[in-house]
Design an enzyme around this catalytic site. Structure first.
Site, PDB file in Angstrom:
ATOM      1  N   ASP A   1       0.859  -1.182   0.000  1.00 19.04           N
ATOM      2  CA  ASP A   1       0.000   0.000   0.000  1.00 19.04           C
ATOM      3  C   ASP A   1       0.891   1.226   0.000  1.00 19.04           C
ATOM      4  O   ASP A   1       1.951   1.251   0.633  1.00 19.04           O
ATOM      5  CB  ASP A   1      -0.942   0.004   1.201  1.00 19.04           C
ATOM      6  CG  ASP A   1      -0.228  -0.018   2.535  1.00 19.04           C
ATOM      7  OD1 ASP A   1       0.044   1.074   3.085  1.00 19.04           O
ATOM      8  OD2 ASP A   1       0.050  -1.111   3.047  1.00 19.04           O
TER       9      ASP A   1
ATOM     10  N   ASP B   1     -10.031   3.220   5.406  1.00 20.23           N
ATOM     11  CA  ASP B   1      -8.931   3.151   6.367  1.00 20.23           C
ATOM     12  C   ASP B   1      -9.376   3.888   7.628  1.00 20.23           C
ATOM     13  O   ASP B   1      -9.405   5.121   7.666  1.00 20.23           O
ATOM     14  CB  ASP B   1      -7.687   3.804   5.745  1.00 20.23           C
ATOM     15  CG  ASP B   1      -6.495   3.834   6.693  1.00 20.23           C
ATOM     16  OD1 ASP B   1      -6.618   3.381   7.837  1.00 20.23           O
ATOM     17  OD2 ASP B   1      -5.429   4.342   6.269  1.00 20.23           O
TER      18      ASP B   1
ATOM     19  N   GLU C   1      -8.623   4.187  11.611  1.00 20.37           N
ATOM     20  CA  GLU C   1      -7.609   3.859  12.614  1.00 20.37           C
ATOM     21  C   GLU C   1      -7.334   5.067  13.493  1.00 20.37           C
ATOM     22  O   GLU C   1      -8.096   6.018  13.508  1.00 20.37           O
ATOM     23  CB  GLU C   1      -6.330   3.402  11.909  1.00 20.37           C
ATOM     24  CG  GLU C   1      -5.781   4.428  10.902  1.00 20.37           C
ATOM     25  CD  GLU C   1      -4.459   4.010  10.273  1.00 20.37           C
ATOM     26  OE1 GLU C   1      -3.469   3.911  11.026  1.00 20.37           O
ATOM     27  OE2 GLU C   1      -4.431   3.780   9.037  1.00 20.37           O
TER      28      GLU C   1
END
Length: 281
Positions: free
Chosen positions: A80, A169, A171
């Site tokens: 990534d 994503d 987090e």
């Protein structure tokens, strides 16, 4: 005697004044020591967040005991990338065995990856199956608004066998409070808002990238997305460890931030045919 006492008093006053001035001079001209810098790290600039940037600080790096998570015999290597990597040497990665990639497209509703074209097209041109991810900032805009921004700026999907579904994503917040100031139920509602809009726009269920410790703290270890949304787990260790509630297996695993060529390396839980199957829906 009076003169002597006066001289002593003046000398003492001068020493006191000097003692007071010295710390001021030191604080004005000296750099902070390592301990001070460690407890007061700089907040990164908006837009610079990237997948997994909080993993080492919060979960560390080490070994974990094997768990009951289902793991396929074949694992397919992937990477990534974000603007942090700049122009990526895709041919070098391909030659090293990397077969799939995810590229950061957007963050919040305010940032687009300046290296997106080189990274997204470059990975495709060498033969990789690739997709894009969105770094979520739930404190800046609604989930639906961020899903729209993502889809409108590189997060779409097409059934061409080479395009993976988009990734949320979600987090640690690099800019402030870990859970973005949301309650656990508020975070679950925000995530659901994003996922519902993304599916409405693309026809695909987005992948969720997260870490078990963050997911437990900020969603209360919510299990409600496991039936529909593939899991991309972050854990820098010899095994994935415990997975968030509801997911019996991971689809992808970010296992290191210190890999060759590009730091962030991942394993797809299956052979290349399974990567293609995810791409095709």
């Amino acid at each position: 005697m009076r003169v002597h006492r006066s001289g002593t008093t003046l000398a003492g006053a001068a020493l006191t004044a000097l003692a007071l001035l010295l710390p001021l001079a030191d604080s004005a001209g000296a750099a902070p020591d390592a301990d001070t810098a460690a407890v007061a790290p700089k907040t990164p600039a908006r837009g610079t967040a990237r997948m997994g940037m909080g993993v080492l600080a919060h979960d560390g790096r080490g070994t974990t005991a094997p768990t009951g998570a289902s793991v396929q015999a074949a694992q397919t290597e992937g990477v990534d990338v974000s603007s942090h990597q700049g122009n990526v040497a895709w041919t070098t990665l391909w030659n090293s065995g990397v077969r799939w990639a995810y590229v950061k497209a957007t963050e919040g509703t305010y940032y687009k990856n300046a290296f997106f074209t080189q990274q997204y097209n470059g990975s495709y041109d060498v033969g990789m199956i690739r997709g894009t991810y969105h770094f979520a900032t739930p404190d800046t805009a609604s989930g639906a608004a961020q899903a729209d921004y993502f889809v409108d700026n590189g997060g779409g999907w097409s059934k061409d066998g080479r395009t993976l579904p988009g990734v949320l994503d979600i987090e640690w917040n690099p800019y402030g409070a870990t859970c973005y100031g949301k309650t656990q139920s508020g975070m679950v509602a925000w995530i659901r808002d994003f996922l519902n809009r993304y599916k409405a726009r693309t026809g695909r269920d987005a992948v969720i990238y997260t870490a078990t410790s963050w997911w437990t703290q900020c969603t209360g270890n919510h299990s409600g997305f496991a039936a529909t949304n593939p899991l991309w787990i972050a854990r820098y260790a010899s095994s994935v460890g415990e997975l968030p509630a509801g997911w019996p297996y991971y689809t992808m695993w970010q296992y290191t931030s210190t890999g060759p060529v590009v730091g962030d390396h991942n394993r797809f839980n299956g052979d290349l045919s399974r990567v293609r199957a995810l791409a095709n829906g």
